[in-house]
Design an enzyme around this catalytic site. Structure first.
Site, PDB file in Angstrom:
ATOM      1  CG  ASP A 147     -52.130  12.213 -72.652  1.00 43.25           C
ATOM      2  OD1 ASP A 147     -51.428  11.205 -72.856  1.00 43.25           O
ATOM      3  OD2 ASP A 147     -53.246  12.390 -73.188  1.00 43.25           O
ATOM      4  CD  GLU A 160     -50.361  12.924 -75.430  1.00 53.19           C
ATOM      5  OE1 GLU A 160     -49.551  13.431 -74.617  1.00 53.19           O
ATOM      6  OE2 GLU A 160     -50.323  11.737 -75.762  1.00 53.19           O
ATOM      7  CB  SER A 219     -45.843  10.005 -69.140  1.00 58.88           C
ATOM      8  OG  SER A 219     -47.245  10.041 -68.958  1.00 58.88           O
ATOM      9  CE  LYS A 234     -48.760   7.108 -77.142  1.00 56.57           C
ATOM     10  NZ  LYS A 234     -49.929   6.794 -76.284  1.00 56.57           N
ATOM     11  CE  LYS A 252     -48.297  11.923 -71.814  1.00 57.44           C
ATOM     12  NZ  LYS A 252     -48.256  11.262 -73.153  1.00 57.44           N
ATOM     13  CG  LEU A 253     -48.389  17.511 -65.064  1.00 61.00           C
ATOM     14  CD1 LEU A 253     -49.004  18.691 -64.308  1.00 61.00           C
ATOM     15  CD2 LEU A 253     -47.493  16.684 -64.165  1.00 61.00           C
ATOM     16  CE  LYS A 254     -50.819   9.515 -69.386  1.00 65.11           C
ATOM     17  NZ  LYS A 254     -51.220   9.339 -70.788  1.00 65.11           N
ATOM     18  CG  ASP A 283     -51.796   9.247 -77.913  1.00 68.90           C
ATOM     19  OD1 ASP A 283     -51.421   9.113 -76.734  1.00 68.90           O
ATOM     20  OD2 ASP A 283     -51.802   8.302 -78.725  1.00 68.90           O
ATOM     21  N   GLY A 339     -45.078   7.183 -75.954  1.00 70.79           N
ATOM     22  CA  GLY A 339     -44.648   5.932 -75.317  1.00 70.79           C
ATOM     23  C   GLY A 339     -45.823   5.080 -74.914  1.00 70.79           C
ATOM     24  CG  ASN A 372     -54.705   9.057 -71.903  1.00 64.79           C
ATOM     25  OD1 ASN A 372     -53.984   9.381 -70.981  1.00 64.79           O
ATOM     26  ND2 ASN A 372     -54.239   8.437 -72.976  1.00 64.79           N
TER      27      ASN A 372
HETATM   28  C1  LIG Z   1     -51.003   3.189 -70.018  1.00 66.38           C
HETATM   29  S1  LIG Z   1     -51.059   4.754 -70.773  1.00 66.38           S
HETATM   30  C2  LIG Z   1     -50.206   4.547 -72.275  1.00 66.38           C
HETATM   31  C3  LIG Z   1     -50.542   5.712 -73.195  1.00 66.38           C
HETATM   32  C4  LIG Z   1     -49.983   7.038 -72.696  1.00 66.38           C
HETATM   33  N1  LIG Z   1     -48.534   6.957 -72.621  1.00 66.38           N
HETATM   34  C5  LIG Z   1     -47.837   7.750 -71.778  1.00 66.38           C
HETATM   35  O1  LIG Z   1     -48.336   8.518 -70.983  1.00 66.38           O
HETATM   36  C6  LIG Z   1     -46.325   7.605 -71.824  1.00 66.38           C
HETATM   37  C7  LIG Z   1     -45.910   6.305 -71.218  1.00 66.38           C
HETATM   38  C8  LIG Z   1     -44.421   6.052 -71.482  1.00 66.38           C
HETATM   39  O2  LIG Z   1     -43.603   6.912 -71.101  1.00 66.38           O
HETATM   40  O3  LIG Z   1     -44.121   5.021 -72.102  1.00 66.38           O
HETATM   41  C9  LIG Z   1     -50.425   8.181 -73.598  1.00 66.38           C
HETATM   42  O4  LIG Z   1     -51.651   8.311 -73.775  1.00 66.38           O
HETATM   43  O5  LIG Z   1     -49.613   8.932 -74.122  1.00 66.38           O
HETATM   44 MG   LIG Z   2     -51.393  10.161 -74.872  1.00 59.35          MG
END
Ligand SMILES: CSCC[C@@H](NC(=O)CCC(=O)O)C(=O)O
Ligand SMILES: [Mg+2]
Length: 381
Positions: free
Chosen positions: A201, A226, A147, A275, A173-175, A251, A303, A203
């Site tokens: 992703d 995502e 990520s 998760k 995976k790109l935020k 998610d 994760g 969020n």
């Molecule tokens: C602090 S962001 C935690 C939630 C985020 N998690 C990740 O991006 C993966 C982080 C990891 O590799 O543990 C998600 O929304 O999927």
């Molecule tokens: Mg996510």
């Protein structure tokens, strides 16, 4: 299991680099681990056991309503006293009953999951069974996705992605967030080609009003998008799914097998990020895996910047057949210079699934001490 003591440790692990999402920038992982000690019955009499659990709540309630301080109090003031009362009535606590024993408390799934994980670890260690074997895993290693947070510039992003690809990560995976979506995706495609497994992703950073904008992501051959919309927007995700061809993955919206069933029925998701902490534990995570598989819905293991404890359990879960997409199960050094367990390392783009009893890993005392912010004995006297 008859629990005799529970040690609750709040940890603070510095991140190797800031991790920016649409809702926060983190420079350290504030987390919570439990050490549960007691005894379990075996054919040759009771044996003393220890089990480890990890609560994946973040330091602040920005990803979900739970947060570390709240989880500490929830575990100490409500959840453990409920289990102590069960034991006082002469009954044992088992991993398979923890969820039912705690269901009077509404929500607080991450706090509950940490306890269930520790009890399951203790039970499995006592009988010499690994998490992987217990779940019915069919693989001994799992493909590692990574990520990538929001970066200060597209150049910085390309540098980060190039580095992870050089390390061997098999999926990027790109935020994303409004203002940082099409340009970074296009630049990664331009620089690294169409073959790279790529997903995004949000969020929950967008609304249905962004549908036409998000639909432009369809030009980049993404595996999935995502959680584009808010966690309680199942109907709106279903509507968005009809407006774009990129598969919608949920998610934050999926907190139970019931949510997964609703999302699948409504067409709100065609992929689910599982998760274990978010859904109340590894047993519920397995139920969501089974349910999704029955409906032909792909799942992958998400994760929460876990330490090696949660990483070990996630790797075991991700080794189940239905986890058909690479998960956010990166090497320990993706986030941490030093893990509290032996580090998970990338080998040919994969993470090995621990084969030892229980989690198959345990904290290295000196490493754990170095990042322990406070420790409390919290089993009711
Ligand atoms: C602090 S962001 C935690 C939630 C985020 N998690 C990740 O991006 C993966 C982080 C990891 O590799 O543990 C998600 O929304 O999927
Ligand atoms: Mg996510």
């Amino acid at each position: 299991m008859l629990i005799e003591s529970v040690e609750l440790r709040e940890l603070r692990l510095p991140l190797v680099s800031p991790f920016t999402t649409s809702f926060s920038t983190q420079t350290e992982r504030n987390t919570l681990v439990l050490r549960v000690a007691g005894s379990v019955p075996t054919p040759n009499g009771r044996v003393d056991v220890v089990g480890w659990g990890e609560c994946v709540a973040l330091g602040e309630p920005l990803y979900s309503p739970e947060y570390i301080d709240g989880a500490k109090r929830m575990i100490q003031l409500y959840l453990l006293p409920m289990l102590a009362r069960v034991q006082a009535e002469g009954r044992e606590v088992t991993a398979e009953t923890v969820g039912a024993l705690l269901e009077k408390v509404v929500g607080h799934r991450m706090a509950k999951a940490a306890i269930e994980m520790a009890v399951l670890d203790a039970e499995l260690r006592a009988r010499g069974e690994s998490f992987a074997r217990y779940f019915g895993a069919t693989r001994t290693r799992v493909p590692a996705g990574v990520s990538v947070g929001i970066q200060p510039s597209v150049d910085a992003l390309l540098g980060a992605v190039g580095g992870y690809l050089d390390e061997g990560y098999v999926r990027i995976k790109l935020k994303i967030q409004p203002g940082w979506d099409l340009a970074p995706v296009a630049a990664v495609r331009q620089q690294f080609g169409d073959e790279v497994l790529l997903q995004v992703d949000a969020n929950a950073a967008y609304t249905l009003a962004d549908a036409q904008h998000l639909r432009r992501l369809d030009d980049y051959g993404l595996l999935l998008i995502e959680q584009p919309l808010a966690e309680d927007d199942l109907v709106q995700h279903a509507k968005l799914a009809t407006a774009m061809s990129t598969p919608i993955c949920l998610d934050e919206s999926i907190e139970s097998a019931k949510d997964a069933a609703d999302a699948i029925t409504l067409g709100a998701a065609s992929v689910i990020n599982i998760k274990p902490g978010r859904v109340g534990g590894y047993l519920e995570a397995k139920r969501i895996h089974d349910l999704s598989r029955a409906h032909g819905v792909a799942v992958w293991c998400g994760g929460m910047l876990e330490t090696g404890l949660g990483r070990a359990a996630n790797a075991a879960l991700a080794a189940l057949d239905g986890f058909s997409l690479p998960g956010d199960i990166s090497a320990s050094d993706r986030f941490y210079r030093e893990d509290i367990t032996e580090p998970f390392v990338l080998r040919d783009g994969h993470i090995d699934v621990p084969q030892g009893p229980g989690l198959g890993v345990e904290p290295i005392p000196e490493n754990l001490a170095r990042v322990t912010h406070d420790t409390q004995e919290v089993w009711p006297a």
